[in-house]
Structure formats: C-alpha cells, structure tokens
Design an enzyme around this catalytic site. Structure first.
Site, PDB file in Angstrom:
ATOM      1  NE  ARG A  63      -6.303 -35.687  27.656  1.00 59.76           N
ATOM      2  CZ  ARG A  63      -7.489 -35.420  28.306  1.00 59.76           C
ATOM      3  NH1 ARG A  63      -8.512 -35.377  27.868  1.00 59.76           N
ATOM      4  NH2 ARG A  63      -7.113 -34.739  29.520  1.00 59.76           N
ATOM      5  CG  HIS A  94     -10.719 -31.431  24.412  1.00 62.64           C
ATOM      6  ND1 HIS A  94      -9.235 -31.786  24.503  1.00 62.64           N
ATOM      7  CD2 HIS A  94     -11.224 -31.815  25.842  1.00 62.64           C
ATOM      8  CE1 HIS A  94      -9.259 -32.602  25.703  1.00 62.64           C
ATOM      9  NE2 HIS A  94     -10.163 -32.349  26.373  1.00 62.64           N
ATOM     10  CD  GLU A 104      -7.767 -32.172  21.532  1.00 66.06           C
ATOM     11  OE1 GLU A 104      -7.626 -31.521  22.627  1.00 66.06           O
ATOM     12  OE2 GLU A 104      -8.346 -33.515  21.643  1.00 66.06           O
TER      13      GLU A 104
END
Ligand code: NAP
Length: 328
Positions: free
Chosen positions: A239, A287, A268
């Site tokens: 993360r 991601h 994000e």
C-alpha cells in the site's frame, strides 16, 4: 420471504450477479464518489450486506446510515479502508479475499523487480523515441536479478510467494523482516530473518508486502532510504501509505537508491502532478497487483461466497474480525 438487500459496488461477472440475486435483493452502484452519492446513502438504510473493493472507504458516517448492516464482503485482501474495531463493536462481519490473489500479486511484484533492474520501460521508451541508433552501451546497462539479495519487508502470503520466485527461479538470497519468525520458510527457501535496519543495509532489492496499519504507516521513510545501498532497488506492492512518498522521491532524485518499482501510491489514482511516473528510474503501475481476468473473477467469486454464507448465518470462508462472529 423478503430477500435481504445487498449493495454491490465492485465488479462481479454476470453469472455471479445472477447467483447472488437468487438469494438477495441486489442494487448495483458504479459511481466513483459513492461516499457522497445520495442514492447510495438512501440504499444503505435497508442494506444487510455490501460487496465491493478498496475504492470505497467505509467510514463511521456511512455505517451510521446503515443500521441493518450485517456483513461486508471486500473484493480485496487489504482491509485498510475499513474501521475494523468499529465494525466489530457494531457486530458487522468483515470478509476479504486472501489466497486467491497471492500468486498473481507475486507475479506483479516480480515484474517490478525485473522491469526496474533491467530498465525495461525506460529502454522501451528509448526505442519509441527513435534513440536506438547504435549498439547500446554502458549508459543503458541494467543490473542482474539472479544471485542477488532480496529483502522482503513483510513475509506473509504474498511476501513468501515473491521470495519463492526469487529463491527458486533466480537463485536469490532471501532476507526477511516480519512481525513473527517464519521457520518453515527459512527451511524451504533458506531465508534469514533480520531486523529491518539490517535488511535495508544488506539487500539489493527491498520489497514491501506488509499490510497498511497504524504500525506500518510510513514504515519506510527518509531514514530507511538512507540505510539502503545506492544500488538498491525498492519495490512496493503493498500500500502506498506504508512509504513516505516525498522521502522516496527525494531518495530517487538524490541517488540514495537506484530505482523503484511501484504498484501503489499514497493517493490513488496518482495525482497528475506526481513526478513519479515521469522519472526514468521509476516503473509505476496503476495498482494492478491482482488485476488479471482469472484472479479478479476468483476474488469476486470469493466475495460472493463470503456474503452469501454470512447473510445466511454461516461462517464465511474469510473472516477478518473473528470477534464479530463470536459475538453473533
Ligand atoms: P499476509 O499474509 O497477512 O502478510 C502480511 C505479513 O506482514 C504477515 O506476515 C505479517 O506478520 C506481516 N506484518 C504485519 N504487520 C507487520 C509489522 N508491523 N511489521 C512487520 N511485519 C508485519 O497478507 P498478504 O496476503 O501477503 O497481503 C499483504 C498486503 O499486500 C495486503 O494487506 C495488501 O495491502 C497488499 N496487497 C496489494 C495488492 C496490490 O494490488 N498491489 C494485492 C494484494 C495485496 P505475521 O505473519 O507475523 O502476522
């Protein structure tokens, strides 16, 4: 008998939606700002279940709107976007999707190791720009992956799967720093446990796979980058908030580390003004750790199975907050 209302805001296949709607009354949401969507707020009033991914942060405010909520099936293994203690206090089960995404996410982690070491993206751009005019020389050389030392920060399912690729496929020496020791993996992979600082100083590749928690937020910052070798390559597949991103950018610019492979970011989608995707020594991905068709379908299926079991009063396959189950 009335079917229990379930709100779906993650991607499920048509078959999965059809299967869920046999048991439950489904309402689907696809907006990007669900937390502020009045229609979603209204639907929360009667919702018994939620099925969705990490795009929505489930806050106390949202939970206050959902007095009948019994269970949440997250289409993710990471659960940092849920207030776990509060869910437990409220007796709401939280389910996730471990295991089914481990190998795919490990593939992405290794992709970042390879792409950064061999400068694959930067040199593909070099050809696109028309700069390949003579044989390449030292200015384009990368560094080896095989035989190097891979330092895993976090040695759970995904960490072990990346280390397995490194040790068995590339003859890498494996170091790990983890909350608990992993004697089975030490035997299987010859992995050696280190304190974090020692691992950072010794590893050629530092790969982060810890979950984001209060303890791991900004675990890797300016001090940690300063401990790494100038030739080190840093990979984050966990993360974004586990890393102090301005400190990472500074370390990359100052040559404190050689390169970074990043699948995750502090914010994000990555803000347009972030320098990271424009830096030659960075491979930035949006991601995509678990983002293959097979794995996303398997994760969605696991979420469907989890919510179905939970709302039928049976123990879901993957339960994050055991205490909520014990208290039911
Ligand atoms: P996992 O099996 O629970 O592994 C996490 C490991 O981190 C565990 O071994 C745990 O130690 C260790 N750990 C936890 N807190 C720590 C701390 N403060 N210091 C040191 N070690 C600590 O989880 P996983 O399935 O491998 O997934 C890991 C994370 O990857 C997820 O939480 C998620 O955020 C991220 N992820 C990202 C993607 C992506 O698309 N990029 C995809 C999937 C997952 P113990 O073994 O002692 O508990």
């Amino acid at each position: 008998m009335n079917k229990k209302p379930v709100l779906v805001y993650g991607r499920l296949t048509d078959d999965q939606l059809a299967a869920l709607s046999r048991d439950f009354e489904l309402t689907r949401f696809s907006g990007t700002d669900l937390a502020n969507d009045p229609a979603f707020h209204e639907a929360l009033k009667d919702a018994h279940g939620l099925v969705g991914g990490a795009s929505l942060s489930v806050t106390s405010e949202l939970l206050n709107m959902a007095p009948k909520l019994e269970a949440i099936a997250s289409i993710s293994v990471g659960v940092d976007n849920y207030p776990i203690d509060e869910l437990t206090r409220r007796g709401i089960l939280l389910c996730n999707t471990p295991d089914v995404l481990t190998e795919t996410t490990a593939d992405t982690g290794f992709l970042l190791i390879m792409a950064t070491a061999r400068r694959a993206v930067e040199l593909a751009e070099f050809i696109k720009r028309g700069d390949w005019k003579t044989s390449i020389n030292e200015a384009q050389f990368g560094s080896d992956v095989h035989g190097k030392t891979l330092g895993m920060v976090g040695f759970g399912r995904i960490g072990a799967a990346i280390a397995r690729r490194g040790a068995l496929g590339f003859g890498m020496k494996i170091l790990y720093s983890n909350a608990s020791p992993k004697p089975e993996l030490e035997t299987e992979l010859g992995a050696e446990r280190r304190e974090l600082d020692a691992l950072l100083a010794e590893a050629d590749f530092v790969c982060v796979t810890v979950p984001l928690t209060e303890d791991t937020e900004k675990l890797i910052g300016a001090r940690e980058f300063s401990l790494m070798k100038p030739s080190a390559i840093f990979v984050n597949i966990a993360r974004g908030k586990v890393v102090d991103e301005p400190a990472l950018i500074a370390a990359l610019k100052n040559g404190e580390i050689r390169a970074a492979g990043l699948d995750v970011f502090e914010q994000e989608p990555l803000p347009k003004d972030s320098p990271l995707p424009h830096m030659n020594n960075v491979v930035a991905l949006p991601h995509i750790g678990s983002a293959t068709t097979e794995t996303r379908n398997a994760m969605a299926q696991r979420a469907v199975d989890n919510i179905t079991l939970a709302l039928k009063g049976q123990r879901p396959i993957n339960l994050v907050n055991e205490d909520a189950w014990r208290n039911t």
